[in-house]
Design a protein around this motif. Structure first.
Motif, PDB file in Angstrom:
ATOM      1  N   ASP A 182       0.245  -2.712  -4.101  1.00  0.00           N
ATOM      2  CA  ASP A 182      -1.002  -3.189  -3.514  1.00  0.00           C
ATOM      3  C   ASP A 182      -0.749  -3.696  -2.103  1.00  0.00           C
ATOM      4  O   ASP A 182       0.342  -3.515  -1.541  1.00  0.00           O
ATOM      5  CB  ASP A 182      -1.649  -4.257  -4.399  1.00  0.00           C
ATOM      6  CG  ASP A 182      -0.812  -5.534  -4.486  1.00  0.00           C
ATOM      7  OD1 ASP A 182       0.248  -5.616  -3.814  1.00  0.00           O
ATOM      8  OD2 ASP A 182      -1.217  -6.457  -5.211  1.00  0.00           O
ATOM      9  N   ASP A 183      -1.736  -4.353  -1.517  1.00  0.00           N
ATOM     10  CA  ASP A 183      -1.607  -4.787  -0.120  1.00  0.00           C
ATOM     11  C   ASP A 183      -0.582  -5.900   0.066  1.00  0.00           C
ATOM     12  O   ASP A 183      -0.154  -6.163   1.188  1.00  0.00           O
ATOM     13  CB  ASP A 183      -2.979  -5.242   0.410  1.00  0.00           C
ATOM     14  CG  ASP A 183      -3.568  -6.351  -0.432  1.00  0.00           C
ATOM     15  OD1 ASP A 183      -3.252  -6.431  -1.634  1.00  0.00           O
ATOM     16  OD2 ASP A 183      -4.370  -7.143   0.098  1.00  0.00           O
ATOM     17  N   GLN A 229      -6.560   4.636  -0.613  1.00  0.00           N
ATOM     18  CA  GLN A 229      -5.633   3.997  -1.551  1.00  0.00           C
ATOM     19  C   GLN A 229      -6.303   3.881  -2.925  1.00  0.00           C
ATOM     20  O   GLN A 229      -6.619   2.799  -3.414  1.00  0.00           O
ATOM     21  CB  GLN A 229      -5.206   2.608  -1.051  1.00  0.00           C
ATOM     22  CG  GLN A 229      -4.231   2.633   0.105  1.00  0.00           C
ATOM     23  CD  GLN A 229      -4.928   2.786   1.449  1.00  0.00           C
ATOM     24  OE1 GLN A 229      -6.122   2.551   1.565  1.00  0.00           O
ATOM     25  NE2 GLN A 229      -4.176   3.179   2.465  1.00  0.00           N
ATOM     26  N   TYR A 230      -6.515   5.023  -3.552  1.00  0.00           N
ATOM     27  CA  TYR A 230      -7.247   5.086  -4.815  1.00  0.00           C
ATOM     28  C   TYR A 230      -6.515   4.394  -5.960  1.00  0.00           C
ATOM     29  O   TYR A 230      -7.131   3.905  -6.907  1.00  0.00           O
ATOM     30  CB  TYR A 230      -7.463   6.557  -5.197  1.00  0.00           C
ATOM     31  CG  TYR A 230      -6.186   7.278  -5.531  1.00  0.00           C
ATOM     32  CD1 TYR A 230      -5.722   7.335  -6.841  1.00  0.00           C
ATOM     33  CD2 TYR A 230      -5.421   7.886  -4.535  1.00  0.00           C
ATOM     34  CE1 TYR A 230      -4.533   7.981  -7.157  1.00  0.00           C
ATOM     35  CE2 TYR A 230      -4.240   8.522  -4.838  1.00  0.00           C
ATOM     36  CZ  TYR A 230      -3.795   8.570  -6.143  1.00  0.00           C
ATOM     37  OH  TYR A 230      -2.623   9.200  -6.447  1.00  0.00           O
ATOM     38  N   ASN A 248      -9.746  -6.145  -6.570  1.00  0.00           N
ATOM     39  CA  ASN A 248      -8.885  -6.257  -5.397  1.00  0.00           C
ATOM     40  C   ASN A 248      -8.661  -4.904  -4.721  1.00  0.00           C
ATOM     41  O   ASN A 248      -8.495  -4.823  -3.495  1.00  0.00           O
ATOM     42  CB  ASN A 248      -7.537  -6.857  -5.790  1.00  0.00           C
ATOM     43  CG  ASN A 248      -7.645  -8.319  -6.180  1.00  0.00           C
ATOM     44  OD1 ASN A 248      -8.605  -9.001  -5.822  1.00  0.00           O
ATOM     45  ND2 ASN A 248      -6.674  -8.807  -6.930  1.00  0.00           N
ATOM     46  N   GLY A 249      -8.661  -3.826  -5.512  1.00  0.00           N
ATOM     47  CA  GLY A 249      -8.421  -2.515  -4.936  1.00  0.00           C
ATOM     48  C   GLY A 249      -9.663  -1.787  -4.488  1.00  0.00           C
ATOM     49  O   GLY A 249      -9.568  -0.739  -3.827  1.00  0.00           O
ATOM     50  N   LEU A 301      -5.057   1.651  -6.349  1.00  0.00           N
ATOM     51  CA  LEU A 301      -5.206   0.208  -6.532  1.00  0.00           C
ATOM     52  C   LEU A 301      -6.249  -0.125  -7.591  1.00  0.00           C
ATOM     53  O   LEU A 301      -6.115  -1.119  -8.314  1.00  0.00           O
ATOM     54  CB  LEU A 301      -5.582  -0.463  -5.207  1.00  0.00           C
ATOM     55  CG  LEU A 301      -4.559  -0.316  -4.079  1.00  0.00           C
ATOM     56  CD1 LEU A 301      -5.054  -1.013  -2.824  1.00  0.00           C
ATOM     57  CD2 LEU A 301      -3.212  -0.869  -4.503  1.00  0.00           C
ATOM     58  N   SER A 302      -7.298   0.678  -7.690  1.00  0.00           N
ATOM     59  CA  SER A 302      -8.329   0.465  -8.707  1.00  0.00           C
ATOM     60  C   SER A 302      -8.265   1.495  -9.826  1.00  0.00           C
ATOM     61  O   SER A 302      -8.672   1.206 -10.948  1.00  0.00           O
ATOM     62  CB  SER A 302      -9.731   0.518  -8.068  1.00  0.00           C
ATOM     63  OG  SER A 302      -9.957  -0.588  -7.241  1.00  0.00           O
ATOM     64  N   GLN A 319     -11.892  -2.425  -2.236  1.00  0.00           N
ATOM     65  CA  GLN A 319     -12.126  -2.327  -0.796  1.00  0.00           C
ATOM     66  C   GLN A 319     -11.240  -1.273  -0.131  1.00  0.00           C
ATOM     67  O   GLN A 319     -11.507  -0.854   1.002  1.00  0.00           O
ATOM     68  CB  GLN A 319     -11.867  -3.699  -0.154  1.00  0.00           C
ATOM     69  CG  GLN A 319     -10.456  -4.217  -0.395  1.00  0.00           C
ATOM     70  CD  GLN A 319     -10.231  -5.588   0.200  1.00  0.00           C
ATOM     71  OE1 GLN A 319     -10.688  -5.857   1.312  1.00  0.00           O
ATOM     72  NE2 GLN A 319      -9.535  -6.448  -0.520  1.00  0.00           N
ATOM     73  N   TYR A 320     -10.189  -0.837  -0.834  1.00  0.00           N
ATOM     74  CA  TYR A 320      -9.285   0.143  -0.245  1.00  0.00           C
ATOM     75  C   TYR A 320      -9.565   1.569  -0.712  1.00  0.00           C
ATOM     76  O   TYR A 320      -8.929   2.512  -0.234  1.00  0.00           O
ATOM     77  CB  TYR A 320      -7.827  -0.207  -0.603  1.00  0.00           C
ATOM     78  CG  TYR A 320      -7.350  -1.498   0.004  1.00  0.00           C
ATOM     79  CD1 TYR A 320      -6.906  -1.550   1.317  1.00  0.00           C
ATOM     80  CD2 TYR A 320      -7.350  -2.676  -0.744  1.00  0.00           C
ATOM     81  CE1 TYR A 320      -6.470  -2.742   1.878  1.00  0.00           C
ATOM     82  CE2 TYR A 320      -6.912  -3.871  -0.194  1.00  0.00           C
ATOM     83  CZ  TYR A 320      -6.471  -3.898   1.116  1.00  0.00           C
ATOM     84  OH  TYR A 320      -6.043  -5.076   1.668  1.00  0.00           O
ATOM     85  N   ALA A 365     -10.517   4.050   1.871  1.00  0.00           N
ATOM     86  CA  ALA A 365      -9.469   4.303   2.855  1.00  0.00           C
ATOM     87  C   ALA A 365      -8.387   5.217   2.305  1.00  0.00           C
ATOM     88  O   ALA A 365      -7.407   5.508   2.998  1.00  0.00           O
ATOM     89  CB  ALA A 365      -8.850   2.985   3.315  1.00  0.00           C
ATOM     90  N   LEU A 416       0.807  -1.215   0.000  1.00  0.00           N
ATOM     91  CA  LEU A 416       0.000   0.000   0.000  1.00  0.00           C
ATOM     92  C   LEU A 416       0.847   1.275   0.000  1.00  0.00           C
ATOM     93  O   LEU A 416       0.483   2.286   0.610  1.00  0.00           O
ATOM     94  CB  LEU A 416      -0.966   0.008   1.194  1.00  0.00           C
ATOM     95  CG  LEU A 416      -1.963  -1.155   1.263  1.00  0.00           C
ATOM     96  CD1 LEU A 416      -2.821  -1.055   2.512  1.00  0.00           C
ATOM     97  CD2 LEU A 416      -2.840  -1.177   0.018  1.00  0.00           C
TER      98      LEU A 416
END
Length: 308
Positions: A91-92, A273-274, A264-265, A276-277, A267-268, A271, A72
């Motif tokens: 990513d995570d 962490q834009y 996958n992104g 990721l998607s 859910q973040y 929070a 992240l």
């Protein structure tokens, strides 16, 4: 010895050689600067996807190259080892997002192209066979086409994958099943006109085998609409695959596509962490837009009367 009349070539120019006809297609195609730019962009995307294992800063699915402590990280962060910069973040699991997008793009394009090509082969063969044979054979095939087209595409694909399970091969099979009917109807409509021409009747009278009439004489003269539809359907197949993967029943996590990266992104995002998607979504959007614009230009080139 009786010779068959010459089969007309593309662009309805029987006197043109095939290479001359395709030169004419390219000349007409490059009349649109936007279409040329999109074609060049699509070429770059294909090269990036093909060379992904060679040009990626990291193999995102090699556990030996991952460090969960670097998960992240925002875009532009330098790796703790100092040997690379995560230009699009991580990513995570500590995967470099740029590398993951390149590998995901490779899988998305593979699924889209292979499923479209296979659907063309199946649909065109059945459509041409139905047009040439007519009668009960045509009725049965076209009723299957009507039945297939009466159901929502995504619903049929969901049902197939719910039965078959995850996997790239299963996704491709599901996309072939839901897409073949479009090609069958198009090929049948075009072949109905061609099958009444003199060269087809002459071939039939001379006892030319059915497979040769279909693939040697009918198919080449039905390729124009199939090429146009096939180009657009590749984008549609990529979109369907991304949707299925986003819903969790598409490709497996060990071989993720762009759709799965977006999922996958998701859910973040709330929070902060834009990336990721966002970045996989941009890659998916650019790819689909480029393919659609190329397909639209091909439609205008092959069917100039249909232009607005």
């Amino acid at each position: 010895m009786v010779n068959l009349p010459e089969t007309p070539s593309i662009h309805n120019a029987a006197t043109d050689r095939p290479e001359a006809a395709w030169r004419r297609v390219w000349r007409d195609y490059r009349g649109s600067p936007v279409a040329v730019v999109m074609l060049a962009l699509l070429g770059v995307i294909l090269v990036l996807a093909l060379l992904a294992p060679l040009i990626s800063p990291q193999n995102p699915y090699d556990l030996m190259q991952l460090d969960i402590m670097e998960g992240l990280l925002p875009p532009g962060t330098e790796a703790s080892s100092g040997d690379m910069i995560y230009h699009l973040g991580t990513d995570d699991q500590g995967r470099d997002m740029l590398s993951a997008i390149l590998h995901g793009l490779r899988i998305s394009l593979f699924v889209g192209v292979v499923s479209a090509v296979c659907a063309v082969l199946v649909g065109a063969t059945l459509g041409l066979f139905a047009a040439y044979r007519g009668g009960r054979t045509e009725s049965v095939i076209m009723r299957l086409v009507d039945l297939q087209l009466s159901f929502p595409t995504i619903l049929v694909a969901l049902m197939i994958l719910a039965f078959l399970g995850k996997g790239i091969s299963n996704v491709i099979l599901a996309l072939i099943i839901v897409e073949w009917a479009t090609y069958a109807r198009t090929a049948r409509g075009t072949a109905l006109v061609e099958s009444r021409r003199e060269y087809i009747e002459a071939a039939h009278c001379l006892g030319v085998p059915l497979y040769r009439i279909i693939f040697r004489h009918l198919l080449p003269n039905c390729m124009t609409p199939l090429i146009v539809i096939g180009t657009v359907q590749i984008a549609r197949a990529i979109t369907l695959e991304a949707t299925l993967s986003f819903l969790g029943i598409g490709v497996p996590v060990t071989e993720p596509s762009l759709g799965l990266l977006i999922a996958n992104g998701y859910q973040y995002m709330f929070a902060g962490q834009y990336w990721l998607s966002f970045f996989p979504g941009i890659a998916l959007l650019v790819t689909i837009v480029a393919i659609n614009l190329v397909g639209d230009r091909l439609r205008d080139v092959f069917n100039p009367k249909g232009q607005a």
